[in-house]
Design a protein around this motif. Structure first.
Motif, short mmCIF file in Angstrom:
data_model
loop_
_atom_site.label_atom_id
_atom_site.label_comp_id
_atom_site.label_asym_id
_atom_site.label_seq_id
_atom_site.Cartn_x
_atom_site.Cartn_y
_atom_site.Cartn_z
N ASN A 71 0.83 -1.22 0.00
CA ASN A 71 0.00 0.00 0.00
C ASN A 71 0.86 1.27 0.00
O ASN A 71 0.60 2.22 0.75
CB ASN A 71 -0.94 -0.01 1.21
CG ASN A 71 -2.26 0.71 0.93
OD1 ASN A 71 -2.49 1.17 -0.18
ND2 ASN A 71 -3.09 0.81 1.94
N LEU A 111 -0.36 4.97 -0.44
CA LEU A 111 -0.91 5.62 0.74
C LEU A 111 0.20 6.19 1.63
O LEU A 111 -0.01 7.20 2.31
CB LEU A 111 -1.78 4.63 1.53
CG LEU A 111 -2.59 5.21 2.70
CD1 LEU A 111 -3.38 6.43 2.27
CD2 LEU A 111 -3.51 4.14 3.27
N PRO A 159 1.01 1.60 6.30
CA PRO A 159 -0.38 1.42 5.90
C PRO A 159 -0.73 0.04 5.35
O PRO A 159 -1.82 -0.17 4.84
CB PRO A 159 -0.54 2.48 4.80
CG PRO A 159 0.80 2.50 4.15
CD PRO A 159 1.81 2.24 5.24
N GLU A 195 -8.58 5.00 3.49
CA GLU A 195 -7.39 5.75 3.14
C GLU A 195 -7.48 7.20 3.58
O GLU A 195 -6.50 7.80 4.03
CB GLU A 195 -7.13 5.66 1.63
CG GLU A 195 -6.79 4.24 1.18
CD GLU A 195 -6.34 4.19 -0.27
OE1 GLU A 195 -6.45 5.23 -0.97
OE2 GLU A 195 -5.87 3.12 -0.70
N GLN A 196 -8.67 7.79 3.48
CA GLN A 196 -8.83 9.19 3.88
C GLN A 196 -8.59 9.35 5.38
O GLN A 196 -7.99 10.34 5.81
CB GLN A 196 -10.22 9.69 3.50
CG GLN A 196 -10.43 9.82 2.00
CD GLN A 196 -11.79 10.37 1.64
OE1 GLN A 196 -12.68 10.46 2.48
NE2 GLN A 196 -11.96 10.75 0.38
#
Length: 395
Positions: A220, A223, A283, A334-335
């Motif tokens: 990831n 991110l 992440p 993710e936010q």
């Protein structure tokens, strides 16, 4: 005991599984047990190895093939006949099979034929990897294959309580928890290097954000970049260091020329990289554990990670770092991760205290207790096999 440890990864390969297996093997040998490591011949095998990676006379290397996309790693071939000859001549009291590849399957089949008790390790979430490589339809078939493999073993060892419960719900049997330790003498804030920070262009109070791990799709990494950009919005002088190598490196380096790619680091150099940073971003949700999380904590870094694996087990939200909750079906938000990074950037004065608490907790994760637990599982399997054989012989 006479223990056979079967694995398809081993130092000097750099990954959490190889590191864990080496520590377990060293620990058993120090307790007086004979451990025979059975593994594929490695691309990285060298005529002269360091003392930590030197082979013991009883270790066995077998043929292997390269793993596509994983430069430097090899997968063992079945080698059933070789294992059968080996174990008929000198049978181990117990076998620990750490990987579920062709060599692991062959070892399990031979051990069952010869009545050798077997423990297995669930070290890698191969079922979860499928979706990261566009093979989501294979998730359930791979999980069924893993379940069938592990349910033929006398015990399956996993690194966290949460994973143990998850596997039990999926029909895995005889699942036990074998925690992970961290070497706090190697990973320590004392290894912070002003020289290294200077090489990163981070003199004085410039914040350095770091990620350590394989540069691959399942980690990831986009991110990591997005979270760093949020930090950079608050601190334009911030630096991002990515430690590791892998197939995503070239793409990331082209897209983000301001990011520092430190390459693969080991030993004291790795410890210096951790300790010379200020915040650790992790992440990934593909890990069964994630040794890098507790290595970062031992190095005195606050950690931002999703609430899973090592972070769920060891990171206290708001005390030693920040844990971001997963949404339904274990999906990442993710936010929320990016927002958490920005909130950390807005309060850099909290980072030293978070890092100190992280170090304090990591200091309790002693490898000797982990090795003792591993030894106990193997002893119990040997004793159970002996009781069953005695009962069968006496009707």
């Amino acid at each position: 005991m006479n223990v056979a440890l079967v694995t398809e990864t081993w130092p000097p390969e750099v990954n959490g599984v190889a590191h864990t297996l080496e520590r377990l093997t060293e620990g058993l040998r120090q307790r007086g047990h004979r451990v025979q490591v059975i593994r594929p011949r490695q691309v990285l095998d060298r005529p002269v190895a360091g003392p930590r990676h030197a082979m013991s006379p009883e270790d066995v290397t077998l043929p292997g093939i390269a793993i596509p996309g994983y430069r430097g790693l090899r997968m063992g071939l079945p080698s059933t006949r070789r294992l059968r000859r080996l174990w008929r001549h000198s049978p181990p009291d117990v076998a620990y099979i750490a990987t579920e590849g062709p060599l692991g399957h062959a070892a399990l089949a031979v051990a069952r034929q010869l009545g050798i008790p077997v423990a297995s390790g669930f070290h890698t979430r191969f079922d979860g990897y499928a979706r990261h490589y566009g093979l989501g339809l294979l998730t359930l078939p791979v999980r069924r294959l893993l379940r069938r493999f592990h349910n033929r073993c006398g015990a399956t060892l996993v690194p966290t309580r949460a994973l143990a419960e998850e596997l039990r719900e999926q029909g895995f049997l005889r699942v036990g928890v074998l925690a992970r330790g961290v070497d706090t003498r190697r990973f320590t804030p004392a290894r912070r290097s002003r020289t290294l920070r200077g090489q990163w262009g981070a003199s004085g109070p410039v914040p350095v954000v770091i990620h350590v791990g394989r540069l691959a799709a399942e980690k990831n990494l986009d991110l990591v970049i997005a979270a760093f950009r949020a930090i950079q919005a608050a601190r334009p002088d911030a630096r991002l260091v990515l430690v590791g190598d892998g197939p995503q490196r070239e793409r990331l380096a082209r897209a983000h020329p301001d990011v520092i790619f430190a390459g693969q680091q080991t030993g004291q150099a790795l410890a210096q990289h951790y300790a010379s940073a200020d915040l650790f971003l992790f992440p990934s949700t593909s890990e069964t554990f994630g040794n890098v999380v507790i290595e970062a904590m031992a190095s005195g870094l606050p950690v931002l990670a999703f609430d899973t694996a090592a972070a769920h087990e060891h990171l206290v939200d708001g005390v030693s770092g920040v844990r971001v909750s997963l949404t339904g079906a274990r999906r990442v938000d993710e936010q929320a991760f990016v927002r958490a990074a920005r909130e950390l950037a807005d309060h850099p004065e909290q980072w030293p205290l978070l890092g100190a608490r992280a170090r304090e907790h990591a200091s309790t994760l002693d490898w000797s207790e982990v090795i003792g637990g591993f030894e106990s599982v193997l002893v119990q399997l040997v004793q159970t096999e002996a009781r069953d054989a005695h009962a069968s012989a006496h009707g």
